[in-house]
Design an enzyme around this catalytic site. Structure first.
Site, mmCIF file in Angstrom:
data_model
loop_
_atom_site.group_PDB
_atom_site.id
_atom_site.type_symbol
_atom_site.label_atom_id
_atom_site.label_comp_id
_atom_site.label_asym_id
_atom_site.label_seq_id
_atom_site.Cartn_x
_atom_site.Cartn_y
_atom_site.Cartn_z
ATOM 1 C CG HIS A 102 5.094 -15.735 -24.011
ATOM 2 N ND1 HIS A 102 4.816 -17.069 -24.048
ATOM 3 C CD2 HIS A 102 5.630 -15.506 -22.788
ATOM 4 C CE1 HIS A 102 5.163 -17.632 -22.907
ATOM 5 N NE2 HIS A 102 5.644 -16.710 -22.114
ATOM 6 C CB CYS B 35 -0.901 0.018 1.235
ATOM 7 S SG CYS B 35 -2.415 -0.912 1.015
ATOM 8 C CG HIS C 205 0.857 -15.016 -27.694
ATOM 9 N ND1 HIS C 205 2.034 -15.017 -28.431
ATOM 10 C CD2 HIS C 205 0.939 -16.096 -26.870
ATOM 11 C CE1 HIS C 205 2.780 -16.048 -28.073
ATOM 12 N NE2 HIS C 205 2.150 -16.717 -27.118
ATOM 13 C CD GLU D 293 -3.239 -34.481 -15.778
ATOM 14 O OE1 GLU D 293 -2.750 -35.312 -14.975
ATOM 15 O OE2 GLU D 293 -4.447 -34.438 -16.048
ATOM 16 C CG ASN E 31 10.787 -9.734 -5.372
ATOM 17 O OD1 ASN E 31 11.088 -9.864 -4.193
ATOM 18 N ND2 ASN E 31 9.820 -10.424 -5.953
ATOM 19 C CG HIS F 259 -1.804 -4.121 -3.139
ATOM 20 N ND1 HIS F 259 -2.232 -3.130 -2.292
ATOM 21 C CD2 HIS F 259 -1.477 -3.497 -4.301
ATOM 22 C CE1 HIS F 259 -2.145 -1.963 -2.900
ATOM 23 N NE2 HIS F 259 -1.699 -2.165 -4.125
ATOM 24 C CG ASN G 234 1.781 -16.053 -9.978
ATOM 25 O OD1 ASN G 234 1.616 -16.613 -11.052
ATOM 26 N ND2 ASN G 234 2.952 -16.006 -9.355
ATOM 27 C CB VAL H 2 -1.240 -34.306 -10.119
ATOM 28 C CG1 VAL H 2 -1.268 -33.034 -9.281
ATOM 29 C CG2 VAL H 2 -2.667 -34.843 -10.303
ATOM 30 C CG HIS I 200 1.209 -7.839 -6.888
ATOM 31 N ND1 HIS I 200 0.318 -8.455 -6.029
ATOM 32 C CD2 HIS I 200 2.225 -8.736 -7.039
ATOM 33 C CE1 HIS I 200 0.773 -9.646 -5.674
ATOM 34 N NE2 HIS I 200 1.937 -9.848 -6.284
HETATM 35 O O1 LIG Z 1 4.817 -14.033 -5.790
HETATM 36 P P1 LIG Z 1 5.902 -14.756 -5.075
HETATM 37 O O2 LIG Z 1 5.611 -14.877 -3.626
HETATM 38 O O3 LIG Z 1 7.266 -14.207 -5.365
HETATM 39 O O4 LIG Z 1 5.970 -16.257 -5.617
HETATM 40 C C1 LIG Z 1 5.094 -16.848 -6.539
HETATM 41 O O5 LIG Z 1 5.479 -16.582 -7.874
HETATM 42 C C2 LIG Z 1 6.762 -17.062 -8.253
HETATM 43 C C3 LIG Z 1 6.936 -16.784 -9.725
HETATM 44 O O6 LIG Z 1 5.919 -17.365 -10.495
HETATM 45 C C4 LIG Z 1 6.910 -18.560 -7.965
HETATM 46 O O7 LIG Z 1 8.254 -18.934 -8.178
HETATM 47 C C5 LIG Z 1 6.522 -18.882 -6.539
HETATM 48 O O8 LIG Z 1 6.547 -20.281 -6.345
HETATM 49 C C6 LIG Z 1 5.121 -18.340 -6.286
HETATM 50 O O9 LIG Z 1 4.715 -18.628 -4.975
HETATM 51 O O1 LIG Z 2 -7.252 -39.745 -9.540
HETATM 52 P P1 LIG Z 2 -8.294 -39.037 -10.337
HETATM 53 O O2 LIG Z 2 -9.426 -38.591 -9.497
HETATM 54 O O3 LIG Z 2 -8.734 -39.802 -11.551
HETATM 55 O O4 LIG Z 2 -7.645 -37.692 -10.936
HETATM 56 C C1 LIG Z 2 -6.369 -37.200 -10.676
HETATM 57 O O5 LIG Z 2 -5.394 -37.792 -11.528
HETATM 58 C C2 LIG Z 2 -5.582 -37.566 -12.917
HETATM 59 C C3 LIG Z 2 -4.402 -38.157 -13.643
HETATM 60 O O6 LIG Z 2 -3.190 -37.613 -13.186
HETATM 61 C C4 LIG Z 2 -5.717 -36.080 -13.245
HETATM 62 O O7 LIG Z 2 -6.085 -35.933 -14.604
HETATM 63 C C5 LIG Z 2 -6.760 -35.414 -12.369
HETATM 64 O O8 LIG Z 2 -6.768 -34.026 -12.601
HETATM 65 C C6 LIG Z 2 -6.423 -35.710 -10.910
HETATM 66 O O9 LIG Z 2 -7.359 -35.121 -10.063
#
Ligand SMILES: O=P(O)(O)O[C@H]1O[C@H](CO)[C@@H](O)[C@H](O)[C@H]1O
Ligand SMILES: O=P(O)(O)O[C@H]1O[C@H](CO)[C@@H](O)[C@H](O)[C@H]1O
Lengths: 379, 379
Positions: free
Chosen positions: B308, B74, B326, B347, B97, B188, B177, B344, B190
């Site tokens: 980018h 702030c 873009h 993926e 930063n 805030h 983010n 996860v 940013h």
């Molecule tokens: O905004 P922060 O606290 O610096 O941090 C956040 O953004 C960064 C850049 O994407 C990441 O590396 C961190 O893991 C995330 O928590």
């Molecule tokens: O275990 P689930 O419920 O099928 O799903 C989980 O694993 C999958 C495979 O990694 C992902 O696509 C889903 O997003 C995740 O929630």
């Protein structure tokens, strides 16, 4: 039957990133019945609260015994989407995911999708199968707290499922999501296997990089050379555990704070090539690594892990001698049981970033006990 | 000064994946003082609870007015790691930063690190600068709820910061983010700008793919061809918003459930090439897109987004005519304000997977109001 991109699983190509995405629109067709499926798409969903961003990643502490007996993955329980009850299994149990991300029978899109042969709008049918492997009848156990005999059954089941699917599919992806924080929808110890008639991105890239390395280095195997360098040139500073047959290392290029790679020291192309001794050794080293992980932040340590080996199915006779079997562990926790590393912003748009070095992470893991689990300590 | 990998930011190469990771060990050197920094590494950290996996992604609802006046971002507040108070800014505010992931002055590792010229253990110094841009003095505002005039100041600041850093660095990554769920440590409004003397992975890949496409297609620009195809060949089925100068589309290859791409319809290489009209247009279309996003699940919609464009710095005179500016929006929510898509397991180990098609996501976003924010509705 004609290919329908609103009903059939397929892959689409991203020409900006040179990679593919798997689209599974058939999962939208599944019935939605109350909070169970409203909560998540998978037959595995159980602890609905686990799917929102809450902090319960220590399942075995929070779940009560009663609820664990009714877990849809338990022996004798009938899964909501199944007609038959689960068998009264004693070790492991394998079944097909009731709402799979992949379908086995799909027509080719070529003559339907005008876009199929196009540099900007490429797609192909994604054929495959999705299985679930329960590790143990007891919902409250996790791999590090199972006996070596229990874990041997898991390794045996991995090999059986792998052999079966590898005869048909190019790529058999065994993976485990552990903990709510990793999107795991059910605390019952289990993993998944998604097999496909194509190489997914990671497989395709590793196939190419290992082949290129081998061509450049007189047929040497990238990961075997890497192991030798780690063991001989760097005072084992990134080695976490070393046994007779297996090695756990925080790779020089690790992205996640406590990421590790687990691999055989001998040249092994695929899961199916492991000797009985190596299979037993695998159980031992996994247990040791996972106890260390749990001990790190005194929590049931969340991660996604999976196995990569040489392609199979229609590629089984290709020269894959450049491949080395390995497992990768990607754990999100950074500084405590609750503080994770966010792979967002810069990481998604530009490049992965980490603070603690691979060497420091390895040292920390090395120094932790891999024998006594923190919950088994008497104090 | 000699290069020290335990103190100096650097990049390490992953030979299995052909990509780099940014290592910032200097961030470990920062002082840890109580819950503030124990909670997270960044000077931005404010709502510590936000860093654990809780469910508070709707910041403007949960934060109370009093706390918002003491937010380190702030006007007039002294940040814990700064000696001076922030200025009493009225529109935007830019600062470096205090614990940057990148350092501007680092010696070269070549003669120190024996591993520098090695296929398996490659590293290079990572030089750069990390800035923070506050969008507005009011901690409780977000972009979609700001006035067009406020947003015009944000666009103007992006351009200024970009121009300044582009003169020195190869890549200027502007990214935001938003929301705790996306690792945003401070509610805030940013964003951040990380500029580097090298092309990060995503930049390097997009540089190559766009160049290859252009070579193959008589100098055509990949993203301009893509826009034309989207507008003319597909009944705009993936278009979310179209204005005079700008377009928002759910790309055919979208990975996140409601991922979008925002881009100028004219050939624009870089941020600095935008005309005054296009800058004003950008504010308008962003506001419309972000109101739609907030309206989708009636929540302050979390995402990571970033820009980018063609490389800069030492690459400013290279032929970059294949580039098109873009922005990408990567929002994690899948089905409600609390249910996100977990990237996860499969993926991370194999390939991204989605359920709803890009076409369905586009239709859903198209049908939502982009004018009236759900919080401004009288009912
Ligand atoms: O905004 P922060 O606290 O610096 O941090 C956040 O953004 C960064 C850049 O994407 C990441 O590396 C961190 O893991 C995330 O928590
Ligand atoms: O275990 P689930 O419920 O099928 O799903 C989980 O694993 C999958 C495979 O990694 C992902 O696509 C889903 O997003 C995740 O929630």
């Amino acid at each position: 039957m004609t290919f329908d991109p609103t009903k059939h699983s397929h892959c689409r190509y991203n020409p900006l990133k040179d990679e593919w995405v798997l689209v599974s629109p058939q999962r939208l067709q599944r019935p939605w019945a109350g909070s169970y499926s409203a909560c998540h798409h998978s037959v595995l969903s159980f602890l609905c609260v686990g799917r929102v961003e809450d902090d319960a990643n220590d399942n075995d502490e929070t779940a009560n015994d009663e609820s664990q007996k009714n877990n849809p993955l338990c022996p004798g329980v009938t899964r909501p989407s199944s007609k038959e009850p689960n068998p009264f299994y004693e070790h492991t149990f394998v079944f097909e995911n009731d709402f799979p991300a992949l379908l086995a029978e799909i027509p080719d899109p070529s003559n339907v999708e005008k876009t199929a042969k196009d540099d900007l709008f490429q797609c192909h049918a994604a054929r495959g199968v999705c299985k679930v492997i329960c590790f143990h009848p007891n919902s409250r156990l996790t791999l590090p707290r199972m006996t070596l005999d229990d874990i041997a059954h898991v390794v045996r089941t991995w090999m059986d499922v792998y052999d079966d699917l590898a005869s048909k599919y190019q790529w058999v992806q065994i993976f485990e999501n552990r903990g709510d924080i990793m999107g795991c929808s059910n605390p019952h110890p289990h993993c998944q296997v998604w097999a496909t008639d194509f190489l997914p991105n990671e497989a395709r890239i590793k196939h190419k990089t290992q082949k290129d390395y081998s061509l450049k280095h007189n047929g040497n195997v990238l990961l075997l050379d890497y192991i030798q360098r780690e063991l001989n040139d760097f005072q084992k500073e990134r080695v976490v555990v070393e046994h007779e047959h297996w090695l756990v290392v925080v790779p020089y290029w690790a992205v996640w704070p406590y990421e590790t790679m687990l691999l055989p020291k001998r040249h092994v192309l695929r899961f199916s090539d492991l000797t009985p001794d190596e299979q037993i050794g695998l159980g031992k080293i996994m247990k040791e690594l996972l106890i260390k992980y749990d001990n790190l932040f005194k929590t049931s340590f969340p991660y996604s892990m999976g196995w990569h080996g040489a392609p199979t199915g229609s590629m089984i006779n290709d020269d894959c001698s450049h491949w080395q079997l390995h497992a990768s562990y990607y754990p999100p926790l950074l500084r405590s049981a609750k503080i994770k590393k966010f792979m967002v912003g810069y990481e998604m748009l530009a490049q992965a970033q980490r603070d603690i070095t691979a060497e420091l992470a390895a040292q920390t893991l090395r120094d932790l006990s891999g024998e006594v689990h923190y919950k088994d300590k008497k104090n």
